[in-house]
Design an enzyme around this catalytic site. Structure first.
Site, short mmCIF file in Angstrom:
data_model
loop_
_atom_site.label_atom_id
_atom_site.label_comp_id
_atom_site.label_asym_id
_atom_site.label_seq_id
_atom_site.Cartn_x
_atom_site.Cartn_y
_atom_site.Cartn_z
N ASP A 115 0.82 -1.22 0.00
CA ASP A 115 0.00 0.00 0.00
C ASP A 115 0.85 1.26 0.00
O ASP A 115 0.64 2.17 -0.79
CB ASP A 115 -0.99 0.01 1.18
CG ASP A 115 -0.34 -0.23 2.54
OD1 ASP A 115 0.89 -0.47 2.61
OD2 ASP A 115 -1.06 -0.18 3.55
N ASP B 33 6.89 3.89 3.62
CA ASP B 33 7.07 5.03 4.52
C ASP B 33 8.55 5.10 4.91
O ASP B 33 9.37 5.60 4.14
CB ASP B 33 6.12 4.79 5.71
CG ASP B 33 6.02 5.97 6.66
OD1 ASP B 33 6.18 7.11 6.21
OD2 ASP B 33 5.78 5.75 7.85
P1 IMP Z 1 7.44 1.34 6.82
O1 IMP Z 1 8.04 0.05 7.30
O2 IMP Z 1 7.76 2.49 7.75
O3 IMP Z 1 7.75 1.67 5.39
O4 IMP Z 1 5.91 1.17 7.02
C1 IMP Z 1 5.04 0.88 6.03
C2 IMP Z 1 3.70 0.58 6.65
O5 IMP Z 1 3.29 1.60 7.58
C3 IMP Z 1 2.63 0.55 5.61
O6 IMP Z 1 2.50 -0.74 5.05
C4 IMP Z 1 1.40 0.99 6.38
O7 IMP Z 1 0.80 -0.14 6.97
C5 IMP Z 1 1.92 1.90 7.45
N1 IMP Z 1 1.76 3.32 7.08
C6 IMP Z 1 2.73 4.20 6.76
N2 IMP Z 1 2.24 5.41 6.47
C7 IMP Z 1 0.90 5.32 6.59
C8 IMP Z 1 -0.19 6.25 6.40
O8 IMP Z 1 -0.06 7.42 6.04
N3 IMP Z 1 -1.44 5.74 6.62
C9 IMP Z 1 -1.66 4.45 7.00
N4 IMP Z 1 -0.67 3.56 7.18
C10 IMP Z 1 0.59 3.98 6.98
MG MG Z 2 1.09 -2.27 5.15
#
Ligand code: IMP
Ligand code: MG
Length: 180
Positions: free
Chosen positions: A101, A104
């Site tokens: 999705d 981040d």
């Molecule tokens: P990362 O490991 O920090 O890249 O996290 C990614 C995960 O964080 C995604 O798969 C989402 O589940 C969650 N996430 C990051 N940003 C958002 C947002 O703006 N809304 C909802 N979920 C988010």
């Molecule tokens: Mg996710």
């Protein structure tokens, strides 16, 4: 639910159009491949995007799903990733498209991409609907990206806050009073 949204960032029409473009691009890029493509969806966030995207890929694909969670609460991750549901199939020598999705910090995907490579996948490409480049701490190459987004908390079209809002047909910014 709609009252909790500050503003809509991508409408249902915007999303549909972009998803179709990505599906066409993937179809074009993989059309000469003789083997099946393994589409790996990362649950639960990518579920809505996944089901729309696969219907715009006009090639044989196999469904598989994973559930991964990065330790930590709220909006921060600690860097450790735990696999709560593993793949159903052996991916050795297989061509994978990982469907997510949003990227981040990159922590979750950095870990998973390395995991798929260690399990012997022949090729691994990443397709993410959204990308928040300003938040990146782990470098991740996104092969197919829907939209770059600023550092705001988004919900809808699969994205949640505390398991809510996943079924909104659009993507919007959540009012800060909901989570602060
Ligand atoms: P990362 O490991 O920090 O890249 O996290 C990614 C995960 O964080 C995604 O798969 C989402 O589940 C969650 N996430 C990051 N940003 C958002 C947002 O703006 N809304 C909802 N979920 C988010
Ligand atoms: Mg996710």
């Amino acid at each position: 639910m709609h009252d909790d949204i500050e503003r809509i960032v991508f409408t249902e029409t915007d999303i549909k159009q972009r998803v179709n473009e990505i599906g066409k691009q993937i179809t074009e890029d993989y059309k000469n491949l003789r083997e099946e493509i393994f589409c790996v969806g990362i649950l639960k966030g990518a579920a809505v995007f996944y089901t729309d995207l696969v219907r715009s890929i006009d090639l044989p694909i196999r469904f598989d799903f994973m559930i991964a969670s990065s330790y930590g609460s709220g909006t921060k991750t600690s860097g450790a990733v735990k696999i709560l549901k593993d793949l159903d199939y052996d991916i050795e020598e297989k061509h994978l498209i990982v469907i997510e999705d949003i990227i981040d910090s990159g922590t979750t995907m950095g870990y998973l991409l390395d995991y798929f490579t260690r399990r012997g996948a022949k090729s691994v490409k990443l397709c993410s609907l959204l990308n928040k480049p300003s938040r990146r701490t782990v470098e991740v190459k996104i092969d197919y990206c829907g939209f770059d987004v600023p550092d705001e908390f988004l919900v809808g079209y699969g994205l949640d806050y505390a398991e809510k809002y996943r079924n909104l047909p659009y993507i919007g910014v959540l009012k800060s009073e909901i989570y602060s």
